[in-house]
Design a protein around this motif. Sequence first.
Motif, PDB file in Angstrom:
ATOM      1  N   SER A  12      30.655  29.981  41.694  1.00 14.63           N
ATOM      2  CA  SER A  12      29.572  30.967  41.717  1.00 14.63           C
ATOM      3  C   SER A  12      29.226  31.394  43.140  1.00 14.63           C
ATOM      4  O   SER A  12      28.289  32.145  43.366  1.00 14.63           O
ATOM      5  CB  SER A  12      28.331  30.398  41.024  1.00 14.63           C
ATOM      6  OG  SER A  12      27.764  29.401  41.838  1.00 14.63           O
ATOM      7  N   GLU A  13      29.986  30.865  44.103  1.00 16.04           N
ATOM      8  CA  GLU A  13      29.874  31.236  45.513  1.00 16.04           C
ATOM      9  C   GLU A  13      28.476  31.106  46.079  1.00 16.04           C
ATOM     10  O   GLU A  13      27.937  32.006  46.708  1.00 16.04           O
ATOM     11  CB  GLU A  13      30.438  32.651  45.720  1.00 16.04           C
ATOM     12  CG  GLU A  13      31.943  32.630  45.598  1.00 16.04           C
ATOM     13  CD  GLU A  13      32.555  34.014  45.677  1.00 16.04           C
ATOM     14  OE1 GLU A  13      31.808  34.976  45.916  1.00 16.04           O
ATOM     15  OE2 GLU A  13      33.769  34.106  45.502  1.00 16.04           O
ATOM     16  N   GLN A  14      27.886  29.958  45.805  1.00 10.46           N
ATOM     17  CA  GLN A  14      26.603  29.638  46.422  1.00 10.46           C
ATOM     18  C   GLN A  14      26.864  29.302  47.883  1.00 10.46           C
ATOM     19  O   GLN A  14      27.861  28.659  48.192  1.00 10.46           O
ATOM     20  CB  GLN A  14      26.011  28.395  45.732  1.00 10.46           C
ATOM     21  CG  GLN A  14      25.599  28.616  44.310  1.00 10.46           C
ATOM     22  CD  GLN A  14      24.160  29.032  44.199  1.00 10.46           C
ATOM     23  OE1 GLN A  14      23.394  28.868  45.149  1.00 10.46           O
ATOM     24  NE2 GLN A  14      23.793  29.591  43.063  1.00 10.46           N
ATOM     25  N   PRO A  15      25.991  29.705  48.777  1.00 10.05           N
ATOM     26  CA  PRO A  15      26.175  29.268  50.167  1.00 10.05           C
ATOM     27  C   PRO A  15      26.022  27.752  50.266  1.00 10.05           C
ATOM     28  O   PRO A  15      25.227  27.168  49.515  1.00 10.05           O
ATOM     29  CB  PRO A  15      25.048  29.991  50.924  1.00 10.05           C
ATOM     30  CG  PRO A  15      24.078  30.416  49.884  1.00 10.05           C
ATOM     31  CD  PRO A  15      24.830  30.578  48.600  1.00 10.05           C
ATOM     32  N   PRO A  16      26.786  27.086  51.135  1.00  8.11           N
ATOM     33  CA  PRO A  16      26.762  25.627  51.205  1.00  8.11           C
ATOM     34  C   PRO A  16      25.376  25.076  51.516  1.00  8.11           C
ATOM     35  O   PRO A  16      25.090  23.918  51.238  1.00  8.11           O
ATOM     36  CB  PRO A  16      27.727  25.303  52.350  1.00  8.11           C
ATOM     37  CG  PRO A  16      28.491  26.542  52.622  1.00  8.11           C
ATOM     38  CD  PRO A  16      27.703  27.699  52.107  1.00  8.11           C
ATOM     39  N   SER A  17      24.486  25.912  52.108  1.00  8.37           N
ATOM     40  CA  SER A  17      23.167  25.396  52.464  1.00  8.37           C
ATOM     41  C   SER A  17      22.149  25.644  51.361  1.00  8.37           C
ATOM     42  O   SER A  17      20.987  25.295  51.512  1.00  8.37           O
ATOM     43  CB  SER A  17      22.697  26.050  53.763  1.00  8.37           C
ATOM     44  OG  SER A  17      22.662  27.454  53.565  1.00  8.37           O
ATOM     45  N   SER A  18      22.566  26.232  50.236  1.00  9.94           N
ATOM     46  CA  SER A  18      21.611  26.514  49.166  1.00  9.94           C
ATOM     47  C   SER A  18      21.102  25.213  48.565  1.00  9.94           C
ATOM     48  O   SER A  18      21.758  24.179  48.644  1.00  9.94           O
ATOM     49  CB  SER A  18      22.275  27.363  48.081  1.00  9.94           C
ATOM     50  OG  SER A  18      23.171  26.567  47.357  1.00  9.94           O
ATOM     51  N   THR A  19      19.922  25.284  47.961  1.00  8.41           N
ATOM     52  CA  THR A  19      19.338  24.060  47.407  1.00  8.41           C
ATOM     53  C   THR A  19      20.214  23.482  46.304  1.00  8.41           C
ATOM     54  O   THR A  19      20.295  22.276  46.136  1.00  8.41           O
ATOM     55  CB  THR A  19      17.933  24.354  46.846  1.00  8.41           C
ATOM     56  OG1 THR A  19      18.022  25.520  46.040  1.00  8.41           O
ATOM     57  CG2 THR A  19      16.927  24.560  47.952  1.00  8.41           C
ATOM     58  N   VAL A  20      20.877  24.369  45.554  1.00 11.85           N
ATOM     59  CA  VAL A  20      21.745  23.879  44.475  1.00 11.85           C
ATOM     60  C   VAL A  20      22.875  23.038  45.061  1.00 11.85           C
ATOM     61  O   VAL A  20      23.161  21.918  44.621  1.00 11.85           O
ATOM     62  CB  VAL A  20      22.328  25.059  43.669  1.00 11.85           C
ATOM     63  CG1 VAL A  20      23.304  24.550  42.625  1.00 11.85           C
ATOM     64  CG2 VAL A  20      21.226  25.847  43.007  1.00 11.85           C
ATOM     65  N   SER A  21      23.519  23.577  46.113  1.00 13.79           N
ATOM     66  CA  SER A  21      24.636  22.856  46.713  1.00 13.79           C
ATOM     67  C   SER A  21      24.176  21.536  47.314  1.00 13.79           C
ATOM     68  O   SER A  21      24.834  20.506  47.173  1.00 13.79           O
ATOM     69  CB  SER A  21      25.289  23.705  47.805  1.00 13.79           C
ATOM     70  OG  SER A  21      25.807  24.875  47.234  1.00 13.79           O
ATOM     71  N   LEU A  22      23.012  21.560  47.971  1.00 10.11           N
ATOM     72  CA  LEU A  22      22.517  20.334  48.594  1.00 10.11           C
ATOM     73  C   LEU A  22      22.191  19.299  47.532  1.00 10.11           C
ATOM     74  O   LEU A  22      22.520  18.125  47.659  1.00 10.11           O
ATOM     75  CB  LEU A  22      21.273  20.632  49.444  1.00 10.11           C
ATOM     76  CG  LEU A  22      21.544  21.438  50.723  1.00 10.11           C
ATOM     77  CD1 LEU A  22      20.234  21.761  51.433  1.00 10.11           C
ATOM     78  CD2 LEU A  22      22.479  20.676  51.643  1.00 10.11           C
ATOM     79  N   GLY A  23      21.529  19.770  46.461  1.00 11.19           N
ATOM     80  CA  GLY A  23      21.186  18.862  45.368  1.00 11.19           C
ATOM     81  C   GLY A  23      22.436  18.264  44.760  1.00 11.19           C
ATOM     82  O   GLY A  23      22.487  17.087  44.407  1.00 11.19           O
ATOM     83  N   LEU A  24      23.463  19.066  44.691  1.00 13.03           N
ATOM     84  CA  LEU A  24      24.715  18.617  44.099  1.00 13.03           C
ATOM     85  C   LEU A  24      25.369  17.540  44.958  1.00 13.03           C
ATOM     86  O   LEU A  24      25.943  16.582  44.444  1.00 13.03           O
ATOM     87  CB  LEU A  24      25.643  19.828  43.963  1.00 13.03           C
ATOM     88  CG  LEU A  24      26.630  19.748  42.823  1.00 13.03           C
ATOM     89  CD1 LEU A  24      25.910  19.625  41.498  1.00 13.03           C
ATOM     90  CD2 LEU A  24      27.502  20.980  42.829  1.00 13.03           C
ATOM     91  N   ASP A  25      25.253  17.714  46.289  1.00 16.99           N
ATOM     92  CA  ASP A  25      25.807  16.703  47.188  1.00 16.99           C
ATOM     93  C   ASP A  25      25.153  15.356  46.942  1.00 16.99           C
ATOM     94  O   ASP A  25      25.807  14.317  46.894  1.00 16.99           O
ATOM     95  CB  ASP A  25      25.582  17.118  48.655  1.00 16.99           C
ATOM     96  CG  ASP A  25      26.552  18.214  49.064  1.00 16.99           C
ATOM     97  OD1 ASP A  25      27.493  18.475  48.288  1.00 16.99           O
ATOM     98  OD2 ASP A  25      26.362  18.817  50.135  1.00 16.99           O
ATOM     99  N   GLU A  26      23.813  15.407  46.773  1.00 16.07           N
ATOM    100  CA  GLU A  26      23.093  14.162  46.520  1.00 16.07           C
ATOM    101  C   GLU A  26      23.528  13.555  45.199  1.00 16.07           C
ATOM    102  O   GLU A  26      23.724  12.355  45.074  1.00 16.07           O
ATOM    103  CB  GLU A  26      21.583  14.408  46.500  1.00 16.07           C
ATOM    104  CG  GLU A  26      20.977  14.356  47.880  1.00 16.07           C
ATOM    105  CD  GLU A  26      19.520  14.767  47.865  1.00 16.07           C
ATOM    106  OE1 GLU A  26      18.807  14.415  46.914  1.00 16.07           O
ATOM    107  OE2 GLU A  26      19.108  15.475  48.810  1.00 16.07           O
ATOM    108  N   LEU A  27      23.686  14.427  44.211  1.00 14.77           N
ATOM    109  CA  LEU A  27      24.105  13.952  42.897  1.00 14.77           C
ATOM    110  C   LEU A  27      25.461  13.267  42.998  1.00 14.77           C
ATOM    111  O   LEU A  27      25.692  12.213  42.402  1.00 14.77           O
ATOM    112  CB  LEU A  27      24.187  15.139  41.917  1.00 14.77           C
ATOM    113  CG  LEU A  27      24.654  14.790  40.511  1.00 14.77           C
ATOM    114  CD1 LEU A  27      23.640  13.906  39.800  1.00 14.77           C
ATOM    115  CD2 LEU A  27      24.899  16.050  39.688  1.00 14.77           C
TER     116      LEU A  27
END
Lengths: 154, 700
Positions: free
Chosen positions: B337-352
Motif C-alpha cells: 500500500s506504499e505507506q511511508p516508512p515513518s508512518s504510524t502504521v509502519s512503525l506500529g508494525l515494526d513493534e508488532l
Amino acid sequence: MSNDHTSDGQLELISFRIADQEFCLDIMAVREIRGWAPATPLPHSPAYVRGVINLRGAVLPILDLKSRLGLGACEPSARSVIIVVHIGSRLVGLLVDAVSEILAADLAAVQPTPNVGCDTVGRFVRGIIAQEDRMISWIAIDDIMPSEDLAEAA
Amino acid sequence: MDAMDAIKVTYFQECDELLASLEEGLLALQAGDGDSDTINAVFRAVHSVKGGAGAFGFEEMVGFAHVFETSLDEMRSGRLDPDANVIKIMLRASDVLADHVLAAKGEGVVDAARAQAMAEELESLTAPLSDEPTVAPEGSAPEADAWGFAPLKFEFAEEPPPAPWLLTMRPTAAMYAKGHDAALFLRELSRLGEIKVSLDASMLPELSTLDPEASHCVWTVELAADVAEQAILDVFDFVGDDCVIDLRRVGVESASALPDTDQAFAALIAVAQAPLEDAPEIAATSESKTAQKGEVKAAPTAGATIRVDLERVDRLIDLVGELVINQAMIAQRVMESEQPPSSTVSLGLDELEQLTRQIQDSVMAIRAQPVKSVFQRMPRLVREIAGSTGKQVRLVMEGEGTEVDKTVIERLSDPITHMLRNAIDHGVETPAERIAAGKPGEGVVRLAALHRSGRIVIEVSDDGKGINRPRVREIAIKKGLIGADANLSDDEIDNLIFLPGFSTAAAVSNISGRGVGMDVVKRSIQALGGRISITSQPGKGSTFTLSLPLTLAVLDGMVISASGQTLVAPLTAIIETLRPKPQDVRALGPTGAVLAVRDMHVPLIDIGMALGLRSTPIDPTTGVVLLVESEGISRAALVVDEIQGQRQVVIKSLEANFQRVVGIAAATILGDGRVALILDIEAVLEKRLNERLPPLARAS
C-alpha cells in the motif's frame, strides 16, 4: 439431525457438475467449501494433484476431481470451487467446476454401479442415484488419494 | 476407575523421575562425589517408589523395592560401605527396579530369575554385616517369601517378645479429600503381620444428618508382629497430619497421648452431635485447614516447575506459528500500500514484528528441554552392552543441561543409542587387548552435548582402537560400494561406514548388526536437517559427531525462485551463493555440466528441472548458483532463477494431509499467504544422480 437421517437409511448428499456429468459426495465427509486459489504445484506428483494451498495455516493438497475421474483436466476459473473433505485423518481439497445443491436420497434407492468396462468408474463410483430424470454418481472418496508407491514411482 | 488411572499415570511419571534421581545419585556415589545427602536421596527415591507401589498393590515391585531399600538403609546408617562393588550391584538393582516399574505399567515383563538373583545379591550385601546372629528365617515370618524379609526382622531376636502394638487411626476429612483410603492403610498394616481391626462407628450420625464428606470412623488396630515403630509409621508416610495416629504397646499407657486423644475424641463427638446448621461452618474450617496445608506444601515447588500437558504447549506453538505468518502477511500488504516508512502504521508494525518474534522465542523456550532426559537412559544401556560384550566401559557424560526443543529430543534417543553401541561394540577393545596395547583395562566412552552456531551437537567418542581403515576399504570394494582404484582420503574412508549395506563387524553380534546400520541412522538424521560424521585416529579412538537444528518447528531458509515458483532452501545446506561467469561453466560428457569454483569442479543441477517444473534448463549464467553440500555426494551447484532473500520460516508438514514428496522436506506459508515448498537438498541431489537428467544448457 443429519446423523439421524443416515442411520435410518437416508443419505444427505452434496452434488456438483463435472464435464456435464452429475456427481455427489456424502455431506458428512465435507468440512467446508471455498473458492479457488492458485495452488503451489508439487513435484513428481500425478497430473491430477494440482498442488497445495494454505488453509488457515494448514497445508492442503488439491486434487482435480475431473482429471482424477479421467474426464480431462479442469481449467480453474473464478467460479470453480474447492470442496474440503475428510479422508481418514487427512483433509483434502477437491477441485470441481461448481456445486449444485444438497439433496436427500434413500440408501435403498442407490443402484449399484453399472459395469461400463472402465476401471476408473468401478473404482471411484460407489453407486448411482436416479432422481427426476437425472443420474447422479455417488463418489467414493476413500481411494481418491494417490498411493504412496505411485508417488515414489512418478 | 478413571480417577484411579489418572493417579496411576502421575505415579508412573513420578517413578520415572525417582528412578532417574536414583541412578543419578548412585552414579555420583560411584564417581566419588556423593555424600550423606546423596545416599539419603537415593534411599528416598526407592522408598517413594515402594510407597506408591504398595498403594496400587504391585506386590512384586514392593517386594523387590523393600530388599533394595533395606540395603540402602544399611548404607545410610553407615553399616554398609558404598564401595565400587556395592554401587555396581545397586546400579544393576536400579535397572531391575526400573523393569518392575515398566512391568507395572504393562510395558514389559520382569525377568523373575534375574530379579530373584538381584534380590539375593542385595541381601548378601547386608547379611554378613549384621552383628546379630542370623536366625533361620523359615517359619518365623508367615509372609517371608522369595524376597526374604527375614534379616530385618530379627533385630529384637534376643529380647523377650514385646507386647503387640495398638494403633488408633483417625482419618480426617482432608485425608479422604486427597484420595487416600483407610482400607489401603489396613492392607498395608496387614503386610507387617497379623492384625486385629475393630471399628468404632459410634460417631456416625443418623443417616439424615450424615455429611458424606466428613470423616466419622475410627479404627483400632492390634498388630501382633514384632516390627519397629518406624515401620508402622512409615505406612502413614504419605498422609502426614491428615490422619491422627496414636501408636503404643498394649498395656503401655501413653501418658501424653491419652488425654490428647480424649480431648480430640470429645471434640469429634461434639462435631458429630452438633446441630445440622453448624455443619457448613465445620466444613469451611476443615476446608481452610486443607487450603493452608496446600499452601505450605506448594510453597517450595511453586517457583520451580509446573506440569503442563504437552498438547497445550504444542497448540500454543502452532498458534504462534500462525501469528508469525499473519504478521508477515500484514507487513507485506502494508508495504504494497506504499505507506511511508515513518508512518504510524509502519512503525506500529515494526513493534508488532518484534513482539511476535519475542513471543515465538519464549514459546519455543517452553518446549526446550535439557538433553538430560535422553542422556539419563544411557548409563544403563552402556552397562548392558558392556556386560554382554565382556568389555569394561565407563561412560562420561557432559553437557546434560544443554537445551533443545522437545521434538528434537525425542529423535535423539535412537541415534545416540546406536552410536554408543557402535563405540562399545566396534571401538572399545576387550580388557586384555587394551592392556596389551598399553591402555587401562577400562575403556572410556564420552557422550557430550553442546550448542554450536545455532545447532545442537552431540559427540560420542571412545578411546578404543579407532577405525580399521584398510579393512573398511577392503569391505567397501568387496561390496562394490567403491571402485578398487578409488583414491580416498582417510576421512572419506572413515565415512564409508555410513553407506547403505556396509557393516564391518566380522561376526554379527546381537548388539550391532541387528539389521539397522549406520546408514539408517544417517538417513533419519538427515531427514531432520541434521548431519553426522565420524573422525578416527588408529589406536586412539573415534568420535561420532551429530548435529541437529535446535527446533523442528522453524527453519532458517533462503527463499529462491525457479520457474515462477517460490522455494525455500535450508540455509544449513548452502555453502555459498554466486553468479557464474560464462568461462566457469563447462560441459562434461554428453549429459553433464560442471561449474568451476576456485579449484573444484562441481556438477550443475537446474532446480526447476530437478523438480519437474520445466523441461529445458535455464542458462546458468542468467541465474544464480547455490553451492550446496551433502554428506554422501559431496558438493553440487544448484541453478536457480533468483534469490529473494533469507528468512526464518515455520515448517509445515506435507505428510499431515498428503504424503512424502521426493525432493521436498516440508512446506511453509509465505507472507503472501501462499504455500512454498522447502527443498530436501540431499534427496534432490540423490535423485538427480540416479536419474541422469538431460544435459544442462551449455554456456556459449
